[in-house]
Write a protein that holds these residues in place. Structure first.
Motif, PDB file in Angstrom:
ATOM      1  N   ASN A 195      27.922  18.421  -5.882  1.00 29.42           N
ATOM      2  CA  ASN A 195      28.915  17.581  -6.546  1.00 29.42           C
ATOM      3  C   ASN A 195      29.991  17.097  -5.583  1.00 29.42           C
ATOM      4  O   ASN A 195      31.154  16.931  -5.959  1.00 29.42           O
ATOM      5  N   ASP A 196      29.602  16.857  -4.332  1.00 27.98           N
ATOM      6  CA  ASP A 196      30.532  16.252  -3.384  1.00 27.98           C
ATOM      7  C   ASP A 196      30.888  14.843  -3.842  1.00 27.98           C
ATOM      8  O   ASP A 196      30.052  14.147  -4.442  1.00 27.98           O
ATOM      9  N   PRO A 197      32.122  14.389  -3.599  1.00 29.04           N
ATOM     10  CA  PRO A 197      32.505  13.032  -3.992  1.00 29.04           C
ATOM     11  C   PRO A 197      31.573  11.994  -3.381  1.00 29.04           C
ATOM     12  O   PRO A 197      31.058  12.173  -2.274  1.00 29.04           O
ATOM     13  N   ILE A 198      31.325  10.931  -4.112  1.00 27.74           N
ATOM     14  CA  ILE A 198      30.517   9.831  -3.586  1.00 27.74           C
ATOM     15  C   ILE A 198      31.332   8.548  -3.627  1.00 27.74           C
ATOM     16  O   ILE A 198      32.269   8.405  -4.419  1.00 27.74           O
ATOM     17  N   THR A 199      30.993   7.635  -2.742  1.00 28.40           N
ATOM     18  CA  THR A 199      31.647   6.326  -2.681  1.00 28.40           C
ATOM     19  C   THR A 199      30.614   5.252  -2.978  1.00 28.40           C
ATOM     20  O   THR A 199      29.494   5.301  -2.462  1.00 28.40           O
ATOM     21  N   GLY A 257      19.641  12.265  -8.360  1.00 25.51           N
ATOM     22  CA  GLY A 257      19.073  13.382  -7.618  1.00 25.51           C
ATOM     23  C   GLY A 257      20.009  14.007  -6.611  1.00 25.51           C
ATOM     24  O   GLY A 257      19.549  14.610  -5.630  1.00 25.51           O
ATOM     25  N   LEU A 258      21.335  13.895  -6.822  1.00 28.68           N
ATOM     26  CA  LEU A 258      22.291  14.496  -5.892  1.00 28.68           C
ATOM     27  C   LEU A 258      22.220  16.017  -5.977  1.00 28.68           C
ATOM     28  O   LEU A 258      22.245  16.591  -7.069  1.00 28.68           O
ATOM     29  N   SER A 259      22.176  16.671  -4.843  1.00 29.95           N
ATOM     30  CA  SER A 259      22.012  18.122  -4.824  1.00 29.95           C
ATOM     31  C   SER A 259      23.319  18.884  -4.973  1.00 29.95           C
ATOM     32  O   SER A 259      23.312  20.095  -5.204  1.00 29.95           O
ATOM     33  N   PRO A 318      23.486  22.926 -12.532  1.00 30.95           N
ATOM     34  CA  PRO A 318      22.384  21.956 -12.614  1.00 30.95           C
ATOM     35  C   PRO A 318      21.520  21.940 -11.369  1.00 30.95           C
ATOM     36  O   PRO A 318      21.959  22.313 -10.272  1.00 30.95           O
ATOM     37  N   ASP A 319      20.288  21.493 -11.526  1.00 26.53           N
ATOM     38  CA  ASP A 319      19.391  21.302 -10.382  1.00 26.53           C
ATOM     39  C   ASP A 319      19.840  20.112  -9.545  1.00 26.53           C
ATOM     40  O   ASP A 319      19.696  20.103  -8.322  1.00 26.53           O
ATOM     41  N   CYS A 320      20.355  19.079 -10.218  1.00 24.53           N
ATOM     42  CA  CYS A 320      20.841  17.890  -9.509  1.00 24.53           C
ATOM     43  C   CYS A 320      21.736  17.095 -10.441  1.00 24.53           C
ATOM     44  O   CYS A 320      21.837  17.384 -11.642  1.00 24.53           O
ATOM     45  N   TYR A 321      22.391  16.084  -9.851  1.00 20.14           N
ATOM     46  CA  TYR A 321      23.298  15.233 -10.610  1.00 20.14           C
ATOM     47  C   TYR A 321      22.853  13.778 -10.531  1.00 20.14           C
ATOM     48  O   TYR A 321      22.314  13.324  -9.514  1.00 20.14           O
ATOM     49  N   ASN A 322      23.117  13.026 -11.606  1.00 20.61           N
ATOM     50  CA  ASN A 322      22.932  11.581 -11.628  1.00 20.61           C
ATOM     51  C   ASN A 322      24.257  10.927 -12.002  1.00 20.61           C
ATOM     52  O   ASN A 322      25.007  11.463 -12.834  1.00 20.61           O
ATOM     53  N   VAL A 323      24.542   9.789 -11.396  1.00 26.77           N
ATOM     54  CA  VAL A 323      25.795   9.076 -11.645  1.00 26.77           C
ATOM     55  C   VAL A 323      25.467   7.640 -12.056  1.00 26.77           C
ATOM     56  O   VAL A 323      24.673   6.965 -11.396  1.00 26.77           O
TER      57      VAL A 323
END
Length: 483
Positions: free
Chosen positions: A379-383, A375-377, A353-358
């Motif tokens: 797939n690193d974990p997010i908090t 718009g996450l570039s 993907p171009d980016c991710y949305n959560v």
């Protein structure tokens, strides 16, 4: 005052009569079920059949209620002329047995209850399995969305329906989750899929596998066609139902009775040539709940009940982007307002993907209306911090391609977000004091820890002087023991 006792006695007398009538009715119903069961068991023994009958969740129903557990209508020939035959016979050599459950590609058994919607349940069950096979994604798809959103307004619980129509609705309108449009066992709820997330993955084609009766096609041809289609994924198939089927407990079913009640649609998940004394059987998932049959499943002899005189297969279109949400994936408990981590992976064999949305849902996956990150570039974990609202949560991650959703995944089940209303309770069970251990000894530690909002993790320390502590473990699961 002399009239009062007579009124009271009259009331008592009426209540007594009603009680006797109700008891007689209960006994009559119970006797009918017992009589039928004894009769069925006798016929099974006399005919040397290979299945066991017993009382089930549906065996005590009356005839009309039993018919409402069915609902399949065969399509007119002109409708089948408009769709393709999905498979043709080749030179495939089939294994003696095959079962999609062994690959984890069959979703849990559901219950259509007292509404003739087996055709929708069989179609949705097939779609859920194909989503697992080709996208590795589990979803509880809404049957209600088919009933409420189809254009065929003449359908009802009593009239039943067509498997082909269910596939058509899913192909043209997409599918939504059970959480957004729960099953109501009726056609009454209004269509509201516009308020729901349309799930990624789609049907590119659907059609028939078999469309003839036993008198019009060789049984072995029918068997081999269905087996060929099963190698693509579970299939929807039709069968005739006789009253003894409601008493099925286990074994290889074929009717002992000749009392016909109607047509039924089920999901075929495999076959076993060794069943029924070597004559072979289909392995099927029914839609009568897990208290019927073998936890909702049954074997049926290849030649029984004109099984598969109509059978259907879909062609599933996999997502361009394949995502898997790893955590939270369901079943966890968190305190409202606390911070949690979201992790997911992307399959490298599909497009990137171009980016991710959560996004977050707080209604168990019905509506993902709370953006967490967009718009996450990578797939690193997010908090992120949960809202200060108790409820059932679910996470959705979408992978975007050229501004469109290329793929998505969501928590397999809801997680709990609870208000923390009490202090955690913890008790060390072992060592409890007084033990003597030597240097280098491996000491088992056991404890009990509870909290109304759930215990996320356990930290373990030890001390030799009750003042200074040394860390042993940090962030351990609350599994009550550590060595």
């Amino acid at each position: 005052m002399s009239g009062v006792p007579s009124i009271r006695w009259a009331a008592v007398g009426i209540a007594l009569v009603l009680s006797i009538l109700c008891s007689a009715s209960d006994l009559s119903a119970e006797s009918k079920e017992d009589r039928e069961l004894a009769e069925i068991r006798k016929m099974i023994e006399e005919k040397g059949l290979h299945w066991t009958a017993g009382k089930t969740s549906v065996s005590g129903l009356g005839d009309e209620e039993r018919r409402l557990r069915l609902g399949y209508n065969p399509e007119p020939e002109y409708m089948l002329d408009e769709v393709p035959q999905i498979v043709t016979l080749g030179d495939t050599i089939f294994d003696p047995c095959f079962d999609w459950r062994m690959f984890g590609c069959v979703t849990p058994v559901k219950d259509q209850r007292g509404c003739g919607t087996c055709w929708a349940f069989a179609a949705v069950a097939a779609y859920e399995s194909h989503m697992l096979i080709y996208d590795g994604r589990y979803s509880d798809i809404s049957e209600q969305a088919i009933l409420s959103c189809m254009d065929f307004k003449h359908y009802s619980c009593c009239s039943g329906g067509l498997v082909i129509d269910a596939y058509k609705v899913m192909m043209e309108q997409g599918t939504v989750s059970e959480a957004c449009m729960p099953y109501d066992a009726s056609f009454e709820p209004l269509c509201r899929t516009d308020d729901c997330l349309v799930l990624e993955g789609s049907i590119s084609e659907y059609g028939y596998i078999t469309r003839s009766t036993d008198q019009e096609v060789d049984l072995n041809t029918r068997i081999n066609l269905i087996k060929e289609a099963l190698l693509m994924g579970p299939v929807s198939a039709s069968m005739f139902v006789y009253y003894d089927f409601y008493y099925y407990e286990d074994g290889c079913y074929e009717p002992a009775s000749s009392i016909f009640l109607g047509g039924h649609a089920v999901l075929v998940v495999g076959w076993d040539d060794r069943q029924c004394g070597g004559e072979g059987a289909w392995i099927c998932k029914n839609s009568w709940g897990t208290d019927w049959g073998m936890n909702g499943y049954f074997y049926i002899k290849y030649s029984a009940c004109d099984f598969g005189y109509r059978s259907y297969q879909l062609v599933y279109e996999p997502s361009d982007v394949l995502l898997t949400v790893q955590s939270p994936d369901g079943g966890e408990s968190f305190v409202e307002g606390s911070e949690i981590d979201v992790t997911w992976i992307t399959n490298r064999e599909r497009e990137q993907p171009d980016c991710y949305n959560v996004y977050l849902s707080m209604d168990g996956g019905g509506l993902y209306d709370i953006p967490i990150a967009e718009g996450l570039s990578n797939n690193d974990p997010i908090t992120f911090r949960l809202p200060t609202t108790a409820g059932e949560g679910s996470i959705l991650v979408t992978g975007m391609l050229d501004g469109e959703v290329g793929g998505m995944d969501w928590s397999d089940e809801a997680f709990t977000v609870a208000r923390d209303v009490e202090q955690p309770f913890i008790q060390v069970l072992s060592p409890s004091g007084g033990e003597v251990v030597g240097e280098g000894y491996v000491l088992g530690i056991e404890w009990l820890a509870t909290d109304n909002a759930g215990v996320a993790s356990i930290d373990i320390f030890y001390s030799t002087n009750k003042a200074n502590t040394i860390s042993i473990a940090y962030g351990e699961e609350n599994d009550s023991s550590y060595d």
